[in-house]
Design a protein around this motif. Sequence first.
Motif, PDB file in Angstrom:
ATOM      1  N   HIS A  68     -63.761  53.149  80.840  1.00 10.71           N
ATOM      2  CA  HIS A  68     -62.594  52.235  81.503  1.00 10.71           C
ATOM      3  C   HIS A  68     -62.173  51.515  82.442  1.00 10.71           C
ATOM      4  O   HIS A  68     -63.723  51.425  83.405  1.00 10.71           O
ATOM      5  CB  HIS A  68     -61.238  53.036  81.413  1.00 10.71           C
ATOM      6  CG  HIS A  68     -61.683  53.899  79.837  1.00 10.71           C
ATOM      7  ND1 HIS A  68     -62.097  53.946  78.623  1.00 10.71           N
ATOM      8  CD2 HIS A  68     -62.075  55.816  80.756  1.00 10.71           C
ATOM      9  CE1 HIS A  68     -61.946  55.594  78.081  1.00 10.71           C
ATOM     10  NE2 HIS A  68     -62.032  56.014  79.006  1.00 10.71           N
ATOM     11  N   ALA A  98     -64.324  53.836  85.383  1.00  8.09           N
ATOM     12  CA  ALA A  98     -64.195  54.976  85.318  1.00  8.09           C
ATOM     13  C   ALA A  98     -64.797  55.732  83.626  1.00  8.09           C
ATOM     14  O   ALA A  98     -64.818  54.604  82.796  1.00  8.09           O
ATOM     15  CB  ALA A  98     -62.765  55.545  84.925  1.00  8.09           C
ATOM     16  N   ALA A  99     -65.029  56.879  83.840  1.00  6.21           N
ATOM     17  CA  ALA A  99     -65.235  57.280  82.727  1.00  6.21           C
ATOM     18  C   ALA A  99     -65.023  58.510  82.615  1.00  6.21           C
ATOM     19  O   ALA A  99     -65.069  59.527  83.744  1.00  6.21           O
ATOM     20  CB  ALA A  99     -66.667  56.922  82.014  1.00  6.21           C
ATOM     21  N   TRP A 100     -65.435  59.436  81.740  1.00  9.21           N
ATOM     22  CA  TRP A 100     -65.466  61.519  81.370  1.00  9.21           C
ATOM     23  C   TRP A 100     -66.891  61.602  81.726  1.00  9.21           C
ATOM     24  O   TRP A 100     -67.407  60.833  81.297  1.00  9.21           O
ATOM     25  CB  TRP A 100     -65.076  61.892  80.194  1.00  9.21           C
ATOM     26  CG  TRP A 100     -64.398  63.476  80.423  1.00  9.21           C
ATOM     27  CD1 TRP A 100     -66.350  63.842  80.187  1.00  9.21           C
ATOM     28  CD2 TRP A 100     -63.440  63.938  80.456  1.00  9.21           C
ATOM     29  NE1 TRP A 100     -65.244  65.244  80.266  1.00  9.21           N
ATOM     30  CE2 TRP A 100     -63.810  65.484  80.421  1.00  9.21           C
ATOM     31  CE3 TRP A 100     -62.532  63.152  81.052  1.00  9.21           C
ATOM     32  CZ2 TRP A 100     -63.177  66.480  81.363  1.00  9.21           C
ATOM     33  CZ3 TRP A 100     -61.566  64.586  81.936  1.00  9.21           C
ATOM     34  CH2 TRP A 100     -62.274  66.160  81.446  1.00  9.21           C
ATOM     35  N   PRO A 135     -62.798  63.266  85.617  1.00  6.44           N
ATOM     36  CA  PRO A 135     -62.952  62.187  84.999  1.00  6.44           C
ATOM     37  C   PRO A 135     -64.000  61.498  86.052  1.00  6.44           C
ATOM     38  O   PRO A 135     -64.046  62.337  87.123  1.00  6.44           O
ATOM     39  CB  PRO A 135     -61.745  61.663  85.240  1.00  6.44           C
ATOM     40  CG  PRO A 135     -61.115  63.070  86.673  1.00  6.44           C
ATOM     41  CD  PRO A 135     -61.722  64.090  85.572  1.00  6.44           C
TER      42      PRO A 135
END
Lengths: 123, 110
Positions: free
Chosen positions: B35, B90-92, B99
């Motif tokens: 994201h 961003a990512a998990w 995150p």
Amino acid sequence: QVHLVESGGGVVQPGGSLRLSCEASGFTFRSYGMYWAREAPGKGLQWVAFIRYDGSNAYHVESVKGRFFISRDNVKNTLYLQMNSLRVEDTGTYYCAKDLGAHYDILTGNDYWGQGTRVTVSS
Amino acid sequence: QSVMTQPPSASGTPGQRVTISCSGGSSNIGINYVHWYQHFPGKAPKLLIYRSKLRPSGVPDRFSGSKSGTSASLGISGLRSEDEAVYYCAAWDDSLRGPVLGGGTNLTVL
């Protein structure tokens, strides 16, 4: 209309505590994961904590583990961040953010953010 | 140090296309969506791209996202002065079970 309103920030001495709140409206709060992020002066954004939509699981970034605790009240539609043993480096603007996807355990993108509440840790 | 790596700065002239990269690993970008956020310091961040390539309603199609392997990129075409901001990926992360964010790229429109 989705609204996220943070409160609880202020000036505190090192070692002190604050409790941040994020009041949510305009969506089914209990269905969405929620996040706290912060922006430190002159530094970038940093995730602080995440809590699952039902409150059954939470994550805290390493630098705040054991000092900060994220929680939520799905009846009051409110997200919290209890901050203990505050350090100078915790100074910054704290934002709450809503996850985009309902009932997800992972980040699906944060489509709404609050305007932030300022925390200053100084002696 | 961020789990995901972005160039600290990027620049372009009005009308140009710029690309911002984000390099991660097998536990984040490699297996989860990326994201992208636009952030004007002191303001709330704004979601630009979610699920690696989708735009929320209201985000111009000048913004685009892609992902390949453990890397992702944000493209901005028809650069405008108002695009001058800091951009974050961003990512998990499945290993951290939380995150992760890139360090941010400060975009300057010359």
